[in-house]
Design an enzyme around this catalytic site. Structure first.
Site, PDB file in Angstrom:
ATOM      1  N   HIS A 103       0.832  -1.211   0.000  1.00 38.99           N
ATOM      2  CA  HIS A 103       0.000   0.000   0.000  1.00 38.99           C
ATOM      3  C   HIS A 103       0.861   1.253   0.000  1.00 38.99           C
ATOM      4  CE1 HIS A 103      -3.556  -2.385   0.482  1.00 38.99           C
ATOM      5  NE2 HIS A 103      -3.094  -2.931   1.594  1.00 38.99           N
TER       6      HIS A 103
ATOM      7  N   ARG B 135       7.898  -5.140   2.728  1.00 40.14           N
ATOM      8  CA  ARG B 135       6.589  -5.750   2.471  1.00 40.14           C
ATOM      9  C   ARG B 135       6.363  -5.710   0.961  1.00 40.14           C
ATOM     10  NH1 ARG B 135       0.525  -4.609   4.670  1.00 40.14           N
ATOM     11  NH2 ARG B 135       0.773  -2.565   3.683  1.00 40.14           N
TER      12      ARG B 135
ATOM     13  N   GLU C 190      -4.287 -12.272   7.507  1.00 35.00           N
ATOM     14  CA  GLU C 190      -5.189 -11.114   7.531  1.00 35.00           C
ATOM     15  C   GLU C 190      -6.520 -11.386   6.836  1.00 35.00           C
ATOM     16  OE1 GLU C 190      -3.200  -7.745   5.702  1.00 35.00           O
ATOM     17  OE2 GLU C 190      -2.338  -8.961   4.124  1.00 35.00           O
TER      18      GLU C 190
ATOM     19  N   ASP D 102      -7.104  -5.471   7.523  1.00 34.98           N
ATOM     20  CA  ASP D 102      -7.698  -6.483   6.651  1.00 34.98           C
ATOM     21  C   ASP D 102      -8.312  -7.618   7.455  1.00 34.98           C
ATOM     22  OD1 ASP D 102      -7.451  -5.682   3.917  1.00 34.98           O
ATOM     23  OD2 ASP D 102      -5.282  -5.853   4.143  1.00 34.98           O
TER      24      ASP D 102
HETATM   25  C1  3PY Z   1      -3.516  -4.417   7.585  1.00 31.59           C
HETATM   26  O1  3PY Z   1      -3.778  -3.897   8.683  1.00 31.59           O
HETATM   27  O2  3PY Z   1      -4.306  -5.066   6.904  1.00 31.59           O
HETATM   28  C2  3PY Z   1      -2.178  -4.255   7.040  1.00 31.59           C
HETATM   29  O3  3PY Z   1      -1.860  -4.870   6.059  1.00 31.59           O
HETATM   30  C3  3PY Z   1      -1.258  -3.290   7.715  1.00 31.59           C
HETATM   31  O4  3PY Z   1      -0.555  -2.540   6.789  1.00 31.59           O
HETATM   32 MG    MG Z   2      -3.440  -5.719   4.968  1.00 34.70          MG
END
Ligand code: 3PY
Ligand code: MG
Length: 255
Positions: A44, A69, A148, A174
């Protein structure tokens, strides 16, 4: 070589900065703060392949580990980021054992995976010796699977059992979106905090690492109590805004 693992040894914590801004001058300033590591976010954040390679070269000589990442599924670049001198990879949306095995195949040398040989830039920026780097890389470079989604939670123990996956990294936004089926995130809220706790226990039971993204210091305090030892805290905008506003807020004549 074990810069990140040394920081995590003996139950110590590593706080990592989270950088979206590409500029190498900015990144080297971030490396001079009290954060123990710097994460370059390509998913992101605005980091690109080029900025990650240059960012690692700017930060690594300062002795701080760089974590990358990668974007979803870019296992090829995970391999290249390690070749550029990254100490750890955070891979988003690892939902299945197959995802985890693919990630490992690109990031660990034989016999654990099939990482292709070419560490020239890593040994240069890390001031490492080539044979030592290659011999130790499967241990000294750390691979985190982001858990996530609901699917990932269901498969989390099996993902952690994959040889070469060194730990879990919780994406609380997420995770909450997926678990609650609600597009508004509720990081570390009541619907997901039990899952976050169980993930740390599952990692610990296997001698693996638990890491998490935190927006606020309160998040970091919460997950630290649950056993998390690598925590990302904040992001560029909050560093700049909080720093500037704290300085201005201290002026009596502006109150
Ligand atoms: C999330 O909180 O989903 C993340 O990927 C943090 O960057
Ligand atoms: Mg995420």
């Amino acid at each position: 070589m074990d810069r990140l693992l040394n920081g995590l040894a003996d139950d110590k914590t590593v706080m990592t900065a989270w950088a979206s801004v590409q500029d190498t001058l900015y990144l080297s300033m971030l490396a001079d703060t009290d954060f123990e590591a710097v994460t370059l976010d390509m998913q992101h954040g605005m980091q690109t392949e080029n900025s990650v390679i240059r960012g690692i070269a700017a930060i690594a000589p300062k002795g701080k580990p760089v974590i990358v990442r990668i974007p979803v599924g870019r296992f090829d670049f995970a391999s290249k980021a390690l070749d550029a001198g990254a100490h750890a990879i955070i891979a988003p949306m690892i939902n299945t054992v197959e995802d985890a095995k693919q990630l490992v195949s690109y990031t660990k040398y034989i016999p654990v995976g099939d990482r292709s040989y070419g560490p020239s830039q890593a040994v240069s920026v890390l001031r490492a010796d080539r044979e030592g780097y290659v011999a130790g890389a499967n241990k000294s470079t750390v691979v985190y699977a982001m858990i996530e989604t609901r699917e990932a939670v269901a498969n989390a123990e099996a993902i952690l059992d994959v040889d070469g996956i060194d730990g879990v990294f919780v994406g609380p936004a997420d995770l909450s979106i997926s678990v609650r089926q609600n597009t508004l995130p509720d990081p570390y809220g009541p619907d997901t905090i039990g899952i976050v706790e169980d993930l740390a226990k599952a990692a610990k039971a296997r001698g693996k690492l638990a890491a998490a993204f935190c927006v606020t210091p309160e998040h970091a305090e919460t997950v630290h109590k649950l056993g998390y030892r690598l925590m990302a805290l904040g992001f560029d905008q909050s560093y700049i805004a909080n720093g500037a506003n704290a300085l201005l807020g201290g002026l009596s004549f502006r109150k």
